[in-house]
Scaffold this motif. Sequence first.
Motif, PDB file in Angstrom:
ATOM      1  N   PHE A  93       0.840  -1.193   0.000  1.00 16.55           N
ATOM      2  CA  PHE A  93       0.000   0.000   0.000  1.00 16.55           C
ATOM      3  C   PHE A  93       0.875   1.242   0.000  1.00 16.55           C
ATOM      4  N   LEU A  94       0.350   2.283  -0.619  1.00 15.40           N
ATOM      5  CA  LEU A  94       0.967   3.602  -0.551  1.00 15.40           C
ATOM      6  C   LEU A  94       0.055   4.500   0.268  1.00 15.40           C
ATOM      7  N   ILE A  95       0.637   5.164   1.252  1.00 10.50           N
ATOM      8  CA  ILE A  95      -0.112   6.138   2.035  1.00 10.50           C
ATOM      9  C   ILE A  95       0.389   7.521   1.647  1.00 10.50           C
ATOM     10  N   ARG A  96      -0.489   8.266   1.002  1.00  9.64           N
ATOM     11  CA  ARG A  96      -0.127   9.587   0.501  1.00  9.64           C
ATOM     12  C   ARG A  96       0.079  10.566   1.661  1.00  9.64           C
ATOM     13  N   ALA A  97       0.738  11.671   1.394  1.00  9.66           N
ATOM     14  CA  ALA A  97       1.081  12.637   2.437  1.00  9.66           C
ATOM     15  C   ALA A  97      -0.126  13.082   3.254  1.00  9.66           C
ATOM     16  N   ASP A  98      -1.293  13.170   2.610  1.00 10.98           N
ATOM     17  CA  ASP A  98      -2.496  13.624   3.314  1.00 10.98           C
ATOM     18  C   ASP A  98      -3.234  12.495   4.023  1.00 10.98           C
ATOM     19  N   GLY A  99      -2.706  11.256   3.933  1.00 11.27           N
ATOM     20  CA  GLY A  99      -3.306  10.127   4.628  1.00 11.27           C
ATOM     21  C   GLY A  99      -4.152   9.223   3.768  1.00 11.27           C
ATOM     22  N   ASP A 100      -4.439   9.605   2.518  1.00 11.32           N
ATOM     23  CA  ASP A 100      -5.209   8.729   1.633  1.00 11.32           C
ATOM     24  C   ASP A 100      -4.400   7.480   1.294  1.00 11.32           C
ATOM     25  N   VAL A 101      -5.092   6.339   1.206  1.00 15.31           N
ATOM     26  CA  VAL A 101      -4.441   5.046   1.006  1.00 15.31           C
ATOM     27  C   VAL A 101      -4.806   4.489  -0.369  1.00 15.31           C
ATOM     28  N   PHE A 102      -3.803   3.977  -1.076  1.00 17.09           N
ATOM     29  CA  PHE A 102      -4.008   3.409  -2.407  1.00 17.09           C
ATOM     30  C   PHE A 102      -3.297   2.050  -2.491  1.00 17.09           C
ATOM     31  N   PRO A 103      -3.903   1.075  -3.187  1.00 19.80           N
ATOM     32  CA  PRO A 103      -3.284  -0.249  -3.311  1.00 19.80           C
ATOM     33  C   PRO A 103      -2.338  -0.363  -4.499  1.00 19.80           C
ATOM     34  N   CYS A 104      -2.168   0.742  -5.255  1.00 20.24           N
ATOM     35  CA  CYS A 104      -1.258   0.776  -6.400  1.00 20.24           C
ATOM     36  C   CYS A 104      -0.925   2.237  -6.670  1.00 20.24           C
ATOM     37  N   TYR A 105       0.335   2.522  -6.944  1.00 27.94           N
ATOM     38  CA  TYR A 105       0.734   3.919  -7.120  1.00 27.94           C
ATOM     39  C   TYR A 105       0.145   4.544  -8.374  1.00 27.94           C
ATOM     40  N   HIS A 106      -0.344   3.726  -9.306  1.00 26.56           N
ATOM     41  CA  HIS A 106      -0.943   4.268 -10.522  1.00 26.56           C
ATOM     42  C   HIS A 106      -2.174   5.129 -10.245  1.00 26.56           C
ATOM     43  N   PHE A 107      -2.808   4.925  -9.102  1.00 28.60           N
ATOM     44  CA  PHE A 107      -4.077   5.604  -8.835  1.00 28.60           C
ATOM     45  C   PHE A 107      -3.950   6.777  -7.874  1.00 28.60           C
ATOM     46  N   VAL A 108      -2.730   7.179  -7.577  1.00 33.63           N
ATOM     47  CA  VAL A 108      -2.528   8.183  -6.534  1.00 33.63           C
ATOM     48  C   VAL A 108      -3.146   9.534  -6.888  1.00 33.63           C
ATOM     49  N   HIS A 109      -3.382   9.789  -8.181  1.00 29.48           N
ATOM     50  CA  HIS A 109      -4.022  11.048  -8.596  1.00 29.48           C
ATOM     51  C   HIS A 109      -5.528  10.897  -8.809  1.00 29.48           C
ATOM     52  N   SER A 110      -6.072   9.748  -8.454  1.00 29.30           N
ATOM     53  CA  SER A 110      -7.495   9.471  -8.707  1.00 29.30           C
ATOM     54  C   SER A 110      -8.247   9.405  -7.381  1.00 29.30           C
ATOM     55  N   PRO A 111      -8.833  10.515  -6.927  1.00 32.74           N
ATOM     56  CA  PRO A 111      -9.506  10.540  -5.621  1.00 32.74           C
ATOM     57  C   PRO A 111     -10.573   9.460  -5.465  1.00 32.74           C
ATOM     58  N   MET A 112     -11.265   9.124  -6.559  1.00 35.07           N
ATOM     59  CA  MET A 112     -12.325   8.121  -6.468  1.00 35.07           C
ATOM     60  C   MET A 112     -11.791   6.721  -6.204  1.00 35.07           C
ATOM     61  N   MET A 113     -10.473   6.519  -6.364  1.00 35.42           N
ATOM     62  CA  MET A 113      -9.896   5.200  -6.159  1.00 35.42           C
ATOM     63  C   MET A 113      -9.209   5.068  -4.803  1.00 35.42           C
ATOM     64  N   SER A 114      -9.302   6.108  -3.971  1.00 36.88           N
ATOM     65  CA  SER A 114      -8.741   6.029  -2.627  1.00 36.88           C
ATOM     66  C   SER A 114      -9.537   5.031  -1.788  1.00 36.88           C
ATOM     67  N   LEU A 115      -8.836   4.296  -0.948  1.00 35.41           N
ATOM     68  CA  LEU A 115      -9.491   3.350  -0.035  1.00 35.41           C
ATOM     69  C   LEU A 115      -9.964   4.031   1.245  1.00 35.41           C
ATOM     70  N   GLY A 116      -9.656   5.306   1.379  1.00 37.44           N
ATOM     71  CA  GLY A 116     -10.004   6.037   2.581  1.00 37.44           C
ATOM     72  C   GLY A 116      -8.762   6.690   3.152  1.00 37.44           C
ATOM     73  N   ASN A 117      -8.872   7.192   4.365  1.00 39.80           N
ATOM     74  CA  ASN A 117      -7.798   7.985   4.939  1.00 39.80           C
ATOM     75  C   ASN A 117      -7.449   7.479   6.339  1.00 39.80           C
ATOM     76  N   VAL A 118      -6.160   7.338   6.602  1.00 36.34           N
ATOM     77  CA  VAL A 118      -5.721   6.802   7.898  1.00 36.34           C
ATOM     78  C   VAL A 118      -5.969   7.770   9.044  1.00 36.34           C
ATOM     79  N   ALA A 119      -6.261   9.029   8.724  1.00 32.78           N
ATOM     80  CA  ALA A 119      -6.604   9.977   9.784  1.00 32.78           C
ATOM     81  C   ALA A 119      -8.035   9.761  10.272  1.00 32.78           C
ATOM     82  N   ARG A 120      -8.833   9.012   9.494  1.00 28.39           N
ATOM     83  CA  ARG A 120     -10.230   8.767   9.864  1.00 28.39           C
ATOM     84  C   ARG A 120     -10.503   7.319  10.239  1.00 28.39           C
ATOM     85  N   ASP A 121      -9.795   6.382   9.598  1.00 22.98           N
ATOM     86  CA  ASP A 121     -10.068   4.960   9.835  1.00 22.98           C
ATOM     87  C   ASP A 121      -8.776   4.188  10.057  1.00 22.98           C
ATOM     88  N   PRO A 122      -8.831   3.100  10.830  1.00 16.07           N
ATOM     89  CA  PRO A 122      -7.639   2.270  11.039  1.00 16.07           C
ATOM     90  C   PRO A 122      -7.188   1.617   9.742  1.00 16.07           C
TER      91      PRO A 122
END
Length: 386
Positions: free
Chosen positions: A252-281
């Motif tokens: 997993f990649l955890i972006r600077a703002d806390g959004d989590v992605f299962p592949c770096y290809h989607f890091v610019h695609s907000p709709m593909m975020s799995l959520g944010n570590v600041a809100r969920d475990p």
Amino acid sequence: MSEPVSARRIREIDLHVTNRCNLTCAHCSVDSGRTPYAELPLDAWRAVIDQAVAMGCEYFDLTGGEPVLYPGVDDIIRHVTGVGRHLELQTNGLYLTREKLQRLHDAGLRELVISLDGERATHDRMRGRIGAFDETLGGIRRAIECGFSVRITRVIARDEDVADFEPFARRLDALGVAQLSLNRFSPVTPVHFLTSKVPEAMRWRHFIDDIERVARTVRYRITYEVGYASADEMSEYGDEEVRCLIERRKWFLIRADGDVFPCYHFVHSPMMSLGNVARDPLAFLAGDDNPAWRRYAAIADVPAECSGCAFHDTCRGGCPSPGYLQRGSLALKDPRCAVEQGLVPICPFIKRTAGTQHRTNISPYYYAAGTAPAVTAIPPDAAASR
């Protein structure tokens, strides 16, 4: 049957601590230096690391942006090494003064991944800065002098970029690097797709022949992106290798703002975020109870346009991300497909170690053979010359 959340184990996390950068490289997969993101505070990163360790994570990559620009980078290093996990820091090398190297070393860091994308003209063009090559070369020299194990990572962005590979490889041998990783540029932004001149399938295969030849003559290890496979080669791949990295849920990649992605290809695609570590475990974000995984459901299916293909059951349509990034769907054939040449594209994460048949689709294999030295202190002569 799906693996229960309580049993979900991950292997590697990329901690993308900042998107700030002193360069604006045209090929950057996270658009560093141009696209700003909010940054998690230090305590949040500590909590994420602890959660990842509880889920079995063995490897952490500190990345960005330029990670040394994050104010708490030394504390993150201390936290990861304090829990006994493997850590690399990926950098462009421009900030690696002896003072900075001493601080990183004192914090517990032993392994640096430094980007160098070819000889002077190629590197400076890709980095968008005249003089970047010489500055990075200085950082590499200082890091090696200070006892760090240095892995060089190089991205091949154009067909002509392979021309300087042999003198480049010789230069690295003279420097004393531990390893070189070669990657074929993967477009992830609209500009990338419009301007990409990446080597085609057969050209990449010929380049691999050159890599294998040169690897026999240098002292360090070379790993490279496989890129494509023939029918015979595909039959040698295990299920874990050909399965999409997203399906495996080990990286997993955890972006600077806390959004989590299962592949770096989607890091610019907000709709593909799995959520944010600041809100969920992290365990929830990586687990089956997270409804965001439904966004990736289509990767389990072979694209309809691939029906009847001889590679149908092994290739399974190739990587789903280019289709999504270009046309908004995960159910499309990989545009890298070269089946007319008897070759199919495989996951960019799959790497091979030159001179062996060893493959991996997760980066910790880079140091699996123990190439990283156990360094306990910066050599006195190097420290004295700061």
